[in-house]
Design a protein around this motif. Sequence first.
Motif, PDB file in Angstrom:
ATOM      1  N   ALA A  10       0.828  -1.206   0.000  1.00 21.49           N
ATOM      2  CA  ALA A  10       0.000   0.000   0.000  1.00 21.49           C
ATOM      3  C   ALA A  10       0.862   1.257   0.000  1.00 21.49           C
ATOM      4  CB  ALA A  10      -0.929  -0.007   1.215  1.00 21.49           C
ATOM      5  N   THR A  58       2.435   2.221  -3.429  1.00 21.66           N
ATOM      6  CA  THR A  58       1.513   2.487  -4.534  1.00 21.66           C
ATOM      7  C   THR A  58       0.974   3.908  -4.464  1.00 21.66           C
ATOM      8  OG1 THR A  58       0.843   0.147  -4.570  1.00 21.66           O
ATOM      9  CG2 THR A  58      -0.604   1.726  -5.669  1.00 21.66           C
ATOM     10  N   TRP A  59       0.897   4.541  -5.633  1.00 18.16           N
ATOM     11  CA  TRP A  59       0.287   5.866  -5.750  1.00 18.16           C
ATOM     12  C   TRP A  59      -0.865   5.813  -6.744  1.00 18.16           C
ATOM     13  CZ3 TRP A  59       1.280  10.782  -3.710  1.00 18.16           C
ATOM     14  CH2 TRP A  59       2.297  10.821  -2.746  1.00 18.16           C
ATOM     15  N   LEU A  60      -2.015   6.355  -6.337  1.00 15.89           N
ATOM     16  CA  LEU A  60      -3.122   6.563  -7.265  1.00 15.89           C
ATOM     17  C   LEU A  60      -2.949   7.933  -7.908  1.00 15.89           C
ATOM     18  CD1 LEU A  60      -4.384   4.037  -6.076  1.00 15.89           C
ATOM     19  CD2 LEU A  60      -6.559   5.266  -5.896  1.00 15.89           C
ATOM     20  N   ARG A  90      -8.453   6.170  -0.189  1.00 23.45           N
ATOM     21  CA  ARG A  90      -7.372   6.252   0.790  1.00 23.45           C
ATOM     22  C   ARG A  90      -7.556   5.284   1.968  1.00 23.45           C
ATOM     23  NH1 ARG A  90      -6.239  10.542   3.612  1.00 23.45           N
ATOM     24  NH2 ARG A  90      -4.008  10.027   3.689  1.00 23.45           N
ATOM     25  N   THR A  97      -7.615   2.276   1.428  1.00 22.76           N
ATOM     26  CA  THR A  97      -6.739   1.199   0.962  1.00 22.76           C
ATOM     27  C   THR A  97      -5.402   1.725   0.476  1.00 22.76           C
ATOM     28  OG1 THR A  97      -8.678  -0.094   0.288  1.00 22.76           O
ATOM     29  CG2 THR A  97      -6.547  -0.734  -0.657  1.00 22.76           C
ATOM     30  N   PHE A  98      -5.444   2.806  -0.303  1.00 24.20           N
ATOM     31  CA  PHE A  98      -4.243   3.409  -0.888  1.00 24.20           C
ATOM     32  C   PHE A  98      -4.017   4.780  -0.249  1.00 24.20           C
ATOM     33  CE2 PHE A  98      -5.925   0.674  -4.327  1.00 24.20           C
ATOM     34  CZ  PHE A  98      -4.798  -0.107  -4.597  1.00 24.20           C
ATOM     35  N   ASN A 158      -1.683   6.879  -0.553  1.00 29.80           N
ATOM     36  CA  ASN A 158      -1.011   7.862  -1.409  1.00 29.80           C
ATOM     37  C   ASN A 158      -1.846   8.144  -2.650  1.00 29.80           C
ATOM     38  OD1 ASN A 158       1.327   7.817   0.297  1.00 29.80           O
ATOM     39  ND2 ASN A 158       1.925   5.902  -0.687  1.00 29.80           N
ATOM     40  N   VAL A 172      -6.783  -2.879  -6.460  1.00 31.01           N
ATOM     41  CA  VAL A 172      -6.059  -3.777  -5.558  1.00 31.01           C
ATOM     42  C   VAL A 172      -5.623  -5.034  -6.301  1.00 31.01           C
ATOM     43  CG1 VAL A 172      -6.324  -5.319  -3.569  1.00 31.01           C
ATOM     44  CG2 VAL A 172      -7.077  -2.945  -3.420  1.00 31.01           C
ATOM     45  N   VAL A 211      -2.705  -4.192  -8.729  1.00 36.10           N
ATOM     46  CA  VAL A 211      -1.417  -3.952  -8.070  1.00 36.10           C
ATOM     47  C   VAL A 211      -0.830  -5.259  -7.541  1.00 36.10           C
ATOM     48  CG1 VAL A 211      -0.305  -2.829  -6.097  1.00 36.10           C
ATOM     49  CG2 VAL A 211      -1.924  -1.549  -7.513  1.00 36.10           C
TER      50      VAL A 211
END
Length: 233
Positions: free
Chosen positions: A13, A16-18, A37, A39-40, A42, A109, A112
């Motif tokens: 997590a 990883t960047w969205l 956010r 889950t992610f 960033n 998810v 990734v």
Amino acid sequence: MDDSDTELSPELARATWLVVPLFNEGQVIREVVTHARETFPNVVCVDDGSSDDSAAEARAAGAHVVRHPFNLGQGAALRTGLDYALRRPGAEYFVTFDSDGQHRVVDAVHMVRRLAAEPLDVVVGSRFLDGRTKPGLVKVIVLRTAVLFQNLTTGVRLTDAHNGLRALNRRAAEEIDITQNRMAHASEIITEIGRAKLRYAEEPVLIEYTDYSRSKGQSIWNSVNILSDLIFK
């Protein structure tokens, strides 16, 4: 894989960047970012010259916000966001994610995880690997035409050539050269996958055509833009 499974290891997590292009989505972007956010952590939103409070809403939800002084187009927003994320310490995976609520975190998810576990550089979302997404007849015809054209001209074999949900590793994020600012960027990304000989696969995803996105006429206009891209690029 269970559609309810949105758990990622803390290490994955954080890596990883969205990357979220943002243009006049002030009504929904806070909810989109807040949910993502969970889950992610960033998220970078590139406010592409919005005239509403999109940037403030994204920032309030905890996103990093980069602003274009005027509207350049989605391709330019993606390149700005990827460049920003590539400079963050520990960034290894990058997901291009829509700002209007049509993309699902659970699909990101899964994508990734595949990048981390399989010998892949890019995972591209596809609406056509299962029957869950219902784009409508006109859009299906346009998208199928785009797929045929892209497969013939790029050598990259996909079932969905204009899906904005993509996951890239660092190599792909650095190698893919986005110079087309507007809708032509989607075709350009596929061309770049072939040029750079990136390892790719597709992931079945559900695109949620919401009342909000339909109220903006987005599906129809995207079809027009895709046809313009194919004819005039």
